[in-house]
Design a protein around this motif. Structure first.
Motif, mmCIF file in Angstrom:
data_model
loop_
_atom_site.group_PDB
_atom_site.id
_atom_site.type_symbol
_atom_site.label_atom_id
_atom_site.label_comp_id
_atom_site.label_asym_id
_atom_site.label_seq_id
_atom_site.Cartn_x
_atom_site.Cartn_y
_atom_site.Cartn_z
ATOM 1 N N SER A 1 0.698 -1.152 -0.179
ATOM 2 C CA SER A 1 0.005 0.062 0.033
ATOM 3 C C SER A 1 0.844 1.407 -0.178
ATOM 4 O O SER A 1 0.316 2.349 -0.412
ATOM 5 C CB SER A 1 -1.042 -0.017 0.995
ATOM 6 O OG SER A 1 -0.490 -0.973 2.165
ATOM 7 N N PHE A 2 2.004 1.202 0.340
ATOM 8 C CA PHE A 2 2.888 2.454 0.701
ATOM 9 C C PHE A 2 4.070 2.939 -0.375
ATOM 10 O O PHE A 2 4.269 3.986 -0.425
ATOM 11 C CB PHE A 2 2.990 2.869 2.057
ATOM 12 C CG PHE A 2 2.022 2.633 3.118
ATOM 13 C CD1 PHE A 2 1.260 3.716 2.960
ATOM 14 C CD2 PHE A 2 1.773 1.776 4.127
ATOM 15 C CE1 PHE A 2 0.179 3.631 3.822
ATOM 16 C CE2 PHE A 2 0.820 1.596 4.949
ATOM 17 C CZ PHE A 2 0.041 2.761 4.747
ATOM 18 N N SER A 3 4.707 1.804 -0.798
ATOM 19 C CA SER A 3 5.602 2.047 -1.582
ATOM 20 C C SER A 3 5.070 3.061 -2.853
ATOM 21 O O SER A 3 4.417 2.531 -3.521
ATOM 22 C CB SER A 3 6.194 0.704 -2.057
ATOM 23 O OG SER A 3 7.207 1.033 -3.204
ATOM 24 N N ALA A 4 5.954 3.991 -3.089
ATOM 25 C CA ALA A 4 5.779 4.892 -4.235
ATOM 26 C C ALA A 4 6.120 4.269 -5.741
ATOM 27 O O ALA A 4 5.557 4.539 -6.599
ATOM 28 C CB ALA A 4 6.566 6.254 -3.997
ATOM 29 N N THR A 5 6.847 3.233 -5.432
ATOM 30 C CA THR A 5 7.544 2.675 -6.922
ATOM 31 C C THR A 5 6.863 1.451 -7.158
ATOM 32 O O THR A 5 6.954 0.931 -8.410
ATOM 33 C CB THR A 5 8.866 2.634 -6.669
ATOM 34 O OG1 THR A 5 9.337 1.879 -5.560
ATOM 35 C CG2 THR A 5 9.564 4.065 -6.668
ATOM 36 N N GLU A 6 6.281 0.681 -6.024
ATOM 37 C CA GLU A 6 5.658 -0.756 -6.399
ATOM 38 C C GLU A 6 4.715 -0.666 -7.514
ATOM 39 O O GLU A 6 3.882 -0.084 -7.577
ATOM 40 C CB GLU A 6 5.227 -1.498 -5.283
ATOM 41 C CG GLU A 6 4.323 -2.585 -5.379
ATOM 42 C CD GLU A 6 5.307 -3.816 -5.556
ATOM 43 O OE1 GLU A 6 6.475 -3.896 -5.260
ATOM 44 O OE2 GLU A 6 4.504 -4.692 -5.999
ATOM 45 N N GLN B 1 12.994 11.425 -7.097
ATOM 46 C CA GLN B 1 14.026 10.706 -6.916
ATOM 47 C C GLN B 1 14.160 9.482 -7.767
ATOM 48 O O GLN B 1 15.078 9.102 -8.380
ATOM 49 C CB GLN B 1 14.665 10.490 -5.620
ATOM 50 C CG GLN B 1 15.166 11.559 -4.767
ATOM 51 C CD GLN B 1 16.318 12.158 -4.824
ATOM 52 O OE1 GLN B 1 17.149 11.341 -5.124
ATOM 53 N NE2 GLN B 1 16.521 13.320 -5.252
ATOM 54 N N SER B 2 12.883 8.411 -7.624
ATOM 55 C CA SER B 2 12.674 7.439 -8.243
ATOM 56 C C SER B 2 12.839 7.677 -9.895
ATOM 57 O O SER B 2 13.529 6.882 -10.751
ATOM 58 C CB SER B 2 11.394 6.716 -7.921
ATOM 59 O OG SER B 2 11.553 6.154 -6.871
ATOM 60 N N GLU B 3 12.299 8.629 -10.283
ATOM 61 C CA GLU B 3 12.108 9.046 -11.746
ATOM 62 C C GLU B 3 13.533 9.399 -12.173
ATOM 63 O O GLU B 3 14.008 9.136 -13.357
ATOM 64 C CB GLU B 3 11.045 10.015 -11.890
ATOM 65 C CG GLU B 3 9.539 9.485 -11.838
ATOM 66 C CD GLU B 3 8.680 10.755 -11.995
ATOM 67 O OE1 GLU B 3 7.414 10.004 -11.953
ATOM 68 O OE2 GLU B 3 8.863 11.628 -12.136
ATOM 69 N N ALA B 4 14.224 10.296 -11.629
ATOM 70 C CA ALA B 4 15.558 10.503 -11.817
ATOM 71 C C ALA B 4 16.466 9.499 -11.850
ATOM 72 O O ALA B 4 17.377 9.224 -12.801
ATOM 73 C CB ALA B 4 16.170 11.721 -10.648
ATOM 74 N N VAL B 5 16.665 8.529 -10.945
ATOM 75 C CA VAL B 5 17.460 7.270 -11.017
ATOM 76 C C VAL B 5 16.948 6.445 -12.144
ATOM 77 O O VAL B 5 17.924 5.832 -12.622
ATOM 78 C CB VAL B 5 17.647 6.662 -9.976
ATOM 79 C CG1 VAL B 5 16.392 5.872 -9.340
ATOM 80 C CG2 VAL B 5 18.906 5.902 -9.708
ATOM 81 N N THR B 6 15.887 6.200 -12.281
ATOM 82 C CA THR B 6 15.383 5.400 -13.651
ATOM 83 C C THR B 6 15.897 5.983 -14.938
ATOM 84 O O THR B 6 16.143 5.108 -15.655
ATOM 85 C CB THR B 6 13.974 5.227 -13.467
ATOM 86 O OG1 THR B 6 13.435 4.884 -12.111
ATOM 87 C CG2 THR B 6 13.571 4.272 -14.539
#
Ligand code: ADE
Length: 249
Positions: free
Chosen positions: A171-176, A216-221
């Motif tokens: 439920s909480f992970s932004a990236t899952e 951050q997730s989008e940048a590293v991806t």
């Protein structure tokens, strides 16, 4: 009935190996899943217990014989076996979390581990094996690849992970499910060797934390795995209803 893994291998002593420790190992002890490693050589009937032969057409190495592999499959799987049969090979379809989820949700797996130059193609097709690769590199056999696939499946079996961890995943992970790499993580101390944790994480503003993590997730991806972003765009395009206004000029 709990999730069952059967491994067909020439090196049954490699199992459970690392799967006997940590979360997977505790799950095994608690009967949340089971693992049986079977020696392919057990089904041979000749004096030399032959499992392989030279490749037709020439070339280096040895190929596992179709009759031997078929007998090993038959011995491990009753008629009407519901579990999919997976052959680990660098020629396979790439292992992704979507396939892991699908396999973890089923009754379990039968895994064939190859050695030498591979397995005769006829038995792969006759048995309807799913050929899976864990990455674009060549291991000396399928055993480590089978362990990787099993570890990925087993952590999704209900009860294997702690309640806290699985709840967070769902439920909480932004990236899952977003097809993005994870954002970076920090813990105490807030300052280490003069390096401070990003202030937003200390702010207590949940919405800002979530936004920062997403960025951050989008940048590293973008930096490391642009292929995932284009896949995401492909998925979005595939799911979007066809609409004239949304069509590119
Ligand atoms: N066997 C050898 N290399 C492999 C790989 N990359 N994936 C799956 N099985 C393998």
């Amino acid at each position: 009935m709990s999730w069952r893994a059967t491994i067909l291998t020439l090196f049954p002593g490699m199992f459970p190996g690392p799967l006997g420790t940590s979360l997977a190992g505790r799950g095994l002890e608690r009967g949340l899943w089971s693992l049986e490693a079977r020696d392919i050589r057990e089904v041979t009937t000749d004096r030399h217990r032959t499992v392989d032969d030279t490749p037709f057409g020439g070339g280096a190495g040895m190929v596992l014989r179709p009759d031997v592999v078929d007998a090993a499959c038959a011995a491990a799987m009753p008629e009407g076996e519901a579990r999919p049969l997976v052959y680990l090979t660098p020629r396979g379809v790439p292992l992704r979390q979507s396939l892991v989820r699908e396999l973890a949700a089923g009754p379990g797996l039968v895994l064939l581990c190859g050695r030498y130059e591979g397995v005769d193609q006829r038995v792969i097709e006759a048995r309807g094996m799913i050929e899976v690769s864990i990455g674009d590199y060549v291991l000396s056999g399928g055993e480590l690849a089978a362990m990787v696939l099993l570890d990925a499946c087993v952590r999704l079996i209900p009860g294997v992970m702690g309640a806290a961890e699985s709840a967070e995943e769902e439920s909480f992970s932004a990236t899952e499910g977003a097809n993005l790499l994870e954002y970076p993580q920090y813990t105490r101390p807030a300052e280490w060797r003069g390096l401070r944790v990003p202030e937003v994480l200390l702010s207590g503003h949940h919405a800002e934390v979530a936004r920062w993590r997403r960025e951050q997730s989008e940048a590293v991806t973008r930096e490391r795995r642009p292929d995932l972003l284009s896949e995401q765009r492909r998925d979005a395009a595939a799911q979007a209803p066809l609409h004239p206004a949304a069509s590119p000029a």
